[in-house]
Design an enzyme around this catalytic site. Structure first.
Site, PDB file in Angstrom:
ATOM      1  N   ASN A   9       0.869  -1.176   0.000  1.00  0.00           N
ATOM      2  CA  ASN A   9       0.000   0.000   0.000  1.00  0.00           C
ATOM      3  C   ASN A   9       0.905   1.226   0.000  1.00  0.00           C
ATOM      4  O   ASN A   9       1.490   1.562   1.024  1.00  0.00           O
ATOM      5  CB  ASN A   9      -0.894  -0.046   1.251  1.00  0.00           C
ATOM      6  N   LYS A  11       0.173   4.247  -0.217  1.00  0.00           N
ATOM      7  CA  LYS A  11      -0.475   5.412   0.411  1.00  0.00           C
ATOM      8  C   LYS A  11      -0.292   6.654  -0.488  1.00  0.00           C
ATOM      9  O   LYS A  11      -0.258   6.512  -1.706  1.00  0.00           O
ATOM     10  CB  LYS A  11       0.039   5.603   1.833  1.00  0.00           C
ATOM     11  N   HIS A  95      -9.647   1.027   4.906  1.00  0.00           N
ATOM     12  CA  HIS A  95      -8.376   1.195   5.636  1.00  0.00           C
ATOM     13  C   HIS A  95      -8.617   2.098   6.848  1.00  0.00           C
ATOM     14  O   HIS A  95      -9.446   3.019   6.786  1.00  0.00           O
ATOM     15  CB  HIS A  95      -7.335   1.811   4.692  1.00  0.00           C
ATOM     16  N   GLU A  97      -7.039   4.504   7.956  1.00  0.00           N
ATOM     17  CA  GLU A  97      -6.845   5.929   7.672  1.00  0.00           C
ATOM     18  C   GLU A  97      -8.095   6.515   7.019  1.00  0.00           C
ATOM     19  O   GLU A  97      -8.450   7.669   7.264  1.00  0.00           O
ATOM     20  CB  GLU A  97      -5.596   6.120   6.787  1.00  0.00           C
ATOM     21  N   GLU A 167      -5.433  -5.021  10.555  1.00  0.00           N
ATOM     22  CA  GLU A 167      -4.417  -3.998  10.772  1.00  0.00           C
ATOM     23  C   GLU A 167      -4.711  -3.282  12.088  1.00  0.00           C
ATOM     24  O   GLU A 167      -5.519  -2.342  12.110  1.00  0.00           O
ATOM     25  CB  GLU A 167      -4.442  -2.974   9.630  1.00  0.00           C
ATOM     26  N   GLY A 173       2.536   2.265  10.965  1.00  0.00           N
ATOM     27  CA  GLY A 173       3.494   3.361  10.846  1.00  0.00           C
ATOM     28  C   GLY A 173       4.176   3.723  12.154  1.00  0.00           C
ATOM     29  O   GLY A 173       4.791   4.776  12.266  1.00  0.00           O
ATOM     30  N   SER A 213       3.481  -2.178  10.443  1.00  0.00           N
ATOM     31  CA  SER A 213       4.934  -2.253  10.642  1.00  0.00           C
ATOM     32  C   SER A 213       5.538  -3.595  10.218  1.00  0.00           C
ATOM     33  O   SER A 213       6.431  -4.112  10.887  1.00  0.00           O
ATOM     34  CB  SER A 213       5.293  -1.914  12.099  1.00  0.00           C
TER      35      SER A 213
HETATM   36  P1  13P Z   1       2.970   0.365   7.851  1.00  0.00           P
HETATM   37  O1  13P Z   1       3.500  -0.893   7.211  1.00  0.00           O
HETATM   38  O2  13P Z   1       3.700   1.608   7.399  1.00  0.00           O
HETATM   39  O3  13P Z   1       2.852   0.244   9.331  1.00  0.00           O
HETATM   40  O4  13P Z   1       1.478   0.561   7.283  1.00  0.00           O
HETATM   41  C1  13P Z   1       0.598  -0.496   7.340  1.00  0.00           C
HETATM   42  C2  13P Z   1      -0.593  -0.148   6.530  1.00  0.00           C
HETATM   43  O5  13P Z   1      -1.350   0.734   6.876  1.00  0.00           O
HETATM   44  C3  13P Z   1      -0.814  -0.894   5.287  1.00  0.00           C
HETATM   45  O6  13P Z   1      -2.081  -0.656   4.764  1.00  0.00           O
END
Ligand code: 13P
Length: 259
Positions: A9, A11, A95, A97, A167, A173, A213
């Site tokens: 992803n 982002k 997601h 976010e 997740e 992150g 992560s």
């Molecule tokens: P990270 O791998 O940066 O923690 O992000 C995970 C994520 O949100 C994947 O969709």
């Protein structure tokens, strides 16, 4: 032998030239690998360019979100038909976010899941609790609610085309990965929810990914767990070396040596 699915992803990162560089490096690094499904989810603006480059490769294309309508007056939105048109086989939906910053609800996510399936796009449906919810011992309750409502009204044929991604928000992150045991505990709970609703055979075929992560040095232990079928990778997916290494380290040990 388990066939792992690794999804990157990207982002809101990568201009078109950067995306082209990244996908070319990823392709070069994984072209010999046939025992793993690999997906790149660039931002919308780079989908066309990346789509051309992954055609005839072992990397599939995914998007990070979509609207549920086919077309219409929805300024700024992208439809499932448009994603299909550009060559997407997958789409990430719900997601954390999007849930947190864009106020997406389970009901909205459910509409998107059904629309993706209608267009034969595999929805990767994200669930996961916040740190507050975990500390309040509500993680399982929260995930169950997200599962029940975002995956509502799907029959067995439909659910088999869905990928679920766990997740935990506190692990995204932050560098703070769930331990493989913590992740497996939630994955086996999600598998149980699938069992109860669709029976053991159908439930066993559904891929449940872990995200939060994921790095080259923790993927192996994560996918060694019986209910962890792959990973949804954020930060480590936008650098070719770390993404390639995650893919390689996720392979069963008997084929690792040949790739
Ligand atoms: P990270 O791998 O940066 O923690 O992000 C995970 C994520 O949100 C994947 O969709």
């Amino acid at each position: 032998m388990k066939r792992v699915l690794i999804v990157g992803n990207w982002k809101m990162f990568k201009t078109i030239p950067e995306a082209v560089n990244l996908v070319n490096s990823i392709k070069a690094g994984v072209h010999k690998i046939s025992n793993c499904d690999i997906v790149a989810c660039p931002p919308f603006t780079a989908l066309t360019a990346v789509s051309e480059l992954v055609r005839d490769s072992n990397v599939d294309l995914g998007a990070q979100d979509m609207h549920f309508e086919t077309e219409g007056a929805f300024t700024g939105e992208i439809s499932p038909m448009m994603l299909k048109d550009v060559g997407c086989r997958y789409v990430i939906l719900g997601h954390s976010e999007r849930r947190a910053y864009f106020k997406e609800t389970d009901e909205l996510i459910n509409k998107k899941v059904k629309a993706a399936l209608k267009y034969n796009i595999v929805p990767i449906v994200c669930v996961g609790e916040t740190l507050e919810e975990r500390e309040a011992h509500k993680a399982f309750e929260v995930v169950k609610k997200q599962f029940d409502y975002s995956l509502a009204d799907l029959d067995a044929a439909a659910i088999e085309r869905v990928v679920v991604a766990y997740e935990p928000v506190w692990a995204i992150g932050t560098g703070r990965t769930a331990t493989p045991e913590q992740a497996e505990q939630m994955h086996s709970y999600i598998r149980r929810l699938l069992n109860e609703k669709y029976g053991r055979e159908v439930a066993a075929r559904i891929k449940i990914l872990y995200g939060g992560s994921v790095k080259p040095d923790n993927i192996e232990l994560l996918v060694s767990k019986p209910n962890i079928d792959g990973a949804l990778v954020g930060g480590a997916s936008i650098k070719a070396e770390s993404f390639i290494q995650i893919v390689k380290n996720s392979l069963p040990s008997e084929i690792k040596s040949n790739s």
